[in-house]
Design a protein around this motif. Sequence first.
Motif: not given
Length: 182
Positions: A112-129
């Motif tokens: 199972g998975l529970i994913v919360t989608d957050i309505d934001v851009d993340v400039p410089g993100a370095d970790a991803f689902a």
Amino acid sequence: MTLAAIWAQGHDRAIGRGGRMAWSVPEDFAHFKRMTLGHPVIMGRATYDSLGEKYRPLPGRRNIVLTRSSLEFPGCETAASLDDARARVEGQFAWIIGGAQVYEEALPYVDGLIVTDIDVDVPGADAFAPVLPDWFSADAPEWEIVGADPERGWHTSSTGISYRFTALQRRGTTPWVENPLG
């Protein structure tokens, strides 16, 4: 044993930047606590570090930190690998809580998975689902939606950020939680 994973992600599957989440959505934190309380949680060392001293170990949960080092993490167990952690929770329902490498490695084992989608851009993100199929499409072969906010609607956090919850179950597995959206 049943494993499930829980995460929040911004646009483009971003889950972090510089060892931290790039947003604050108290309602998601409350949901995370409600879902994981009373169950073992498995996390990587960077996720443990990101919790901050005030929140370590996560109370009311058996905390297992994946690490190859000999460091000790007060109030936590350590496991040298995901297989080691899985063996420690044999026969129990447990949560994978991050980070990116742990999610990727654990994905084949989770029901199972529970994913919360957050309505934001993340400039410089370095970790991803991990990459998942478009679970809102009828042809997502591996996963099925078992809970979603009404009509895929969005909520507005007390911080002004929009978010929504989606719970997925691997097709052909036994239901892993009674109320996946808490």
